[in-house]
Scaffold this active site. Structure first.
Site, PDB file in Angstrom:
ATOM      1  N   HIS A 259       0.625  -1.284  -0.026  1.00  0.00           N
ATOM      2  CA  HIS A 259      -0.083   0.014   0.005  1.00  0.00           C
ATOM      3  C   HIS A 259       0.764   1.450  -0.156  1.00  0.00           C
ATOM      4  O   HIS A 259       0.513   2.414  -0.607  1.00  0.00           O
ATOM      5  CB  HIS A 259      -1.089   0.026   1.220  1.00  0.00           C
ATOM      6  CG  HIS A 259      -2.142  -0.461   0.975  1.00  0.00           C
ATOM      7  ND1 HIS A 259      -2.427  -1.940   0.851  1.00  0.00           N
ATOM      8  CD2 HIS A 259      -3.659  -0.124   0.529  1.00  0.00           C
ATOM      9  CE1 HIS A 259      -3.544  -2.475   0.465  1.00  0.00           C
ATOM     10  NE2 HIS A 259      -4.363  -1.346   0.466  1.00  0.00           N
ATOM     11  N   HIS A 262       1.692   1.761  -3.601  1.00  0.00           N
ATOM     12  CA  HIS A 262       0.423   2.366  -4.284  1.00  0.00           C
ATOM     13  C   HIS A 262       0.534   3.830  -3.901  1.00  0.00           C
ATOM     14  O   HIS A 262       0.318   4.674  -4.758  1.00  0.00           O
ATOM     15  CB  HIS A 262      -0.818   1.671  -3.458  1.00  0.00           C
ATOM     16  CG  HIS A 262      -1.979   2.741  -3.940  1.00  0.00           C
ATOM     17  ND1 HIS A 262      -2.323   3.560  -3.103  1.00  0.00           N
ATOM     18  CD2 HIS A 262      -2.934   2.680  -4.721  1.00  0.00           C
ATOM     19  CE1 HIS A 262      -3.446   4.323  -3.477  1.00  0.00           C
ATOM     20  NE2 HIS A 262      -3.680   3.516  -4.284  1.00  0.00           N
TER      21      HIS A 262
END
Ligand SMILES: [Zn+2]
Length: 377
Positions: A259, A262
């Protein structure tokens, strides 16, 4: 693995109720009456036509007074303030978020400011946003800004699989990309603080494992069922993995590099067209490379991702000519203070992350060259 205060408690949190089935929206009044009578419905114009109009009629027939708040498209602080004012002016006593991840994150923020309960009605199984007590807040320009944390999880999460199955299969695939990160990231976080500020419980670990098991077992089958608009047991299982297991798993189990990568990708142009889960999928490969996993282990994930058309190379991400300078920007944002990448047990620096980004692209290209994979039409 940051736990500077040496916290020893384990903590698990979740929504009060999770309801999933092919007629869940039709039965919404039965469940929502526990929250109030005058909801603010946050919904964008596209989802209004697909499901919002019918939901308003269903609620009005059951004597709800619905105020429609048109969601403008970005989960920003400004948008949350604007919809909160609409809710206040109309004395709304709870909030419904109907739509995708950004609508959901906005609805949670509005309910928090209004001090009322919130029901989340996702219309895609594309993110792990519905069940968690946090929102990802973006700048109005689309760049990642911060996580916003709330006192409690959404009260209700109501998932109508007959609506979800009408969304393009790309949304389900993105949800698989987001969900496949859950177990990989939780594995890095056994001694880190989760989003509740304490250690993960055994059940958080088990949820991550079950999530991954379902995706490897049913991911491809569910993707194909979605193309045929068929609500099958495999489809129901993957919707639950993407929405409930991924949501509970990341929040109480913890996030790591996937994440953070991301979030790093929001720093560069060329990938803004990609969905959250598509970038998280590539971030998962980056994390596996970063953690020194074997080729056969990384291949397993690449195979699953390609089977549902998730991007595993820079080319598939739409940035075939990405420069080292851009990768440096991604890595620096991924390594921002407080980012979840610091939960990794390995030594992390922006240089190491740049290498892992290049290594993930190389692993993806190598897999494709070895297997002759080509994108399905
Ligand atoms: Zn996610």
């Amino acid at each position: 693995m940051p736990n500077p205060q040496r916290i020893t408690e384990r903590l698990f949190q979740s929504p009060s109720k999770y309801i999933q089935g092919p007629a869940a929206l039709h039965n919404a009044p039965k469940y929502l009456s526990a929250l109030g009578r005058s909801p603010l419905l946050a919904v964008d114009n596209i989802v209004y036509d697909i499901a919002g109009k019918a939901l308003i009629e269903t609620l009005q027939q059951a004597d709800f007074k619905v105020t429609r708040g048109v969601f403008a498209g970005e989960a920003s602080g400004e948008e949350i303030d604007r919809l909160t004012s609409i809710g206040r002016e109309n004395s709304c006593d709870f909030v419904i978020g109907l739509g995708g991840g950004k609508t959901i994150d906005t609805a949670k923020g509005v309910a928090d400011l209004l001090g009322v309960q919130v029901a989340i009605l996702p219309t895609t199984a594309s993110t792990d946003a519905p069940c968690s007590a946090l929102s990802v807040i973006y700048q109005p320009t689309g760049e990642f800004e911060r996580y916003s944390f709330y006192d409690k999880n959404p009260n209700f999460v109501l998932v109508d699989t007959s609506v979800i199955v009408k969304a393009p299969p790309r949304f389900l695939a993105a949800g698989i990309g987001d969900a496949v990160a859950t177990n990989c990231e939780a594995r890095q976080c056994r001694n880190s603080l989760n989003f509740g500020g304490a250690l993960p419980t055994e059940v958080s670990v088990a949820i991550g494992q079950k999530c991954e098991e379902i995706l490897f077992k049913y991911g491809k089958q569910a993707y194909e069922a979605n193309k045929a608009q068929a609500v099958t047991p495999a489809f129901e299982a993957v919707v639950e993995a993407n929405t409930l297991l991924s949501g509970l798993g990341f929040e109480s189990g913890g996030l790591a590099a996937a994440h953070a990568v991301h979030n790093g990708f929001t720093a560069i142009h060329g990938v803004h067209h990609l969905m959250h889960g598509e970038k998280v999928a590539f971030g998962t490969i980056v994390q596996l490379v970063l953690d020194g996993e074997s080729t056969s282990e990384i291949d397993r994930y690449i195979e699953l991702m390609l089977s549902v058309d998730l991007p595993v190379t820079f080319e598939l991400l739409g940035i075939p000519k990405v420069t080292s300078e851009d990768l440096r920007k991604v890595a620096e944002l991924a390594c921002a203070p407080g980012e979840t990448i610091w939960n990794m047990e390995r030594v992390i620096t922006p240089e190491i992350v740049v290498s892992a980004l290049k290594g993930a692209d190389a692993a993806g290209r190598d897999y494709i060259a070895r297997t002759g994979w080509s994108k399905s039409k």
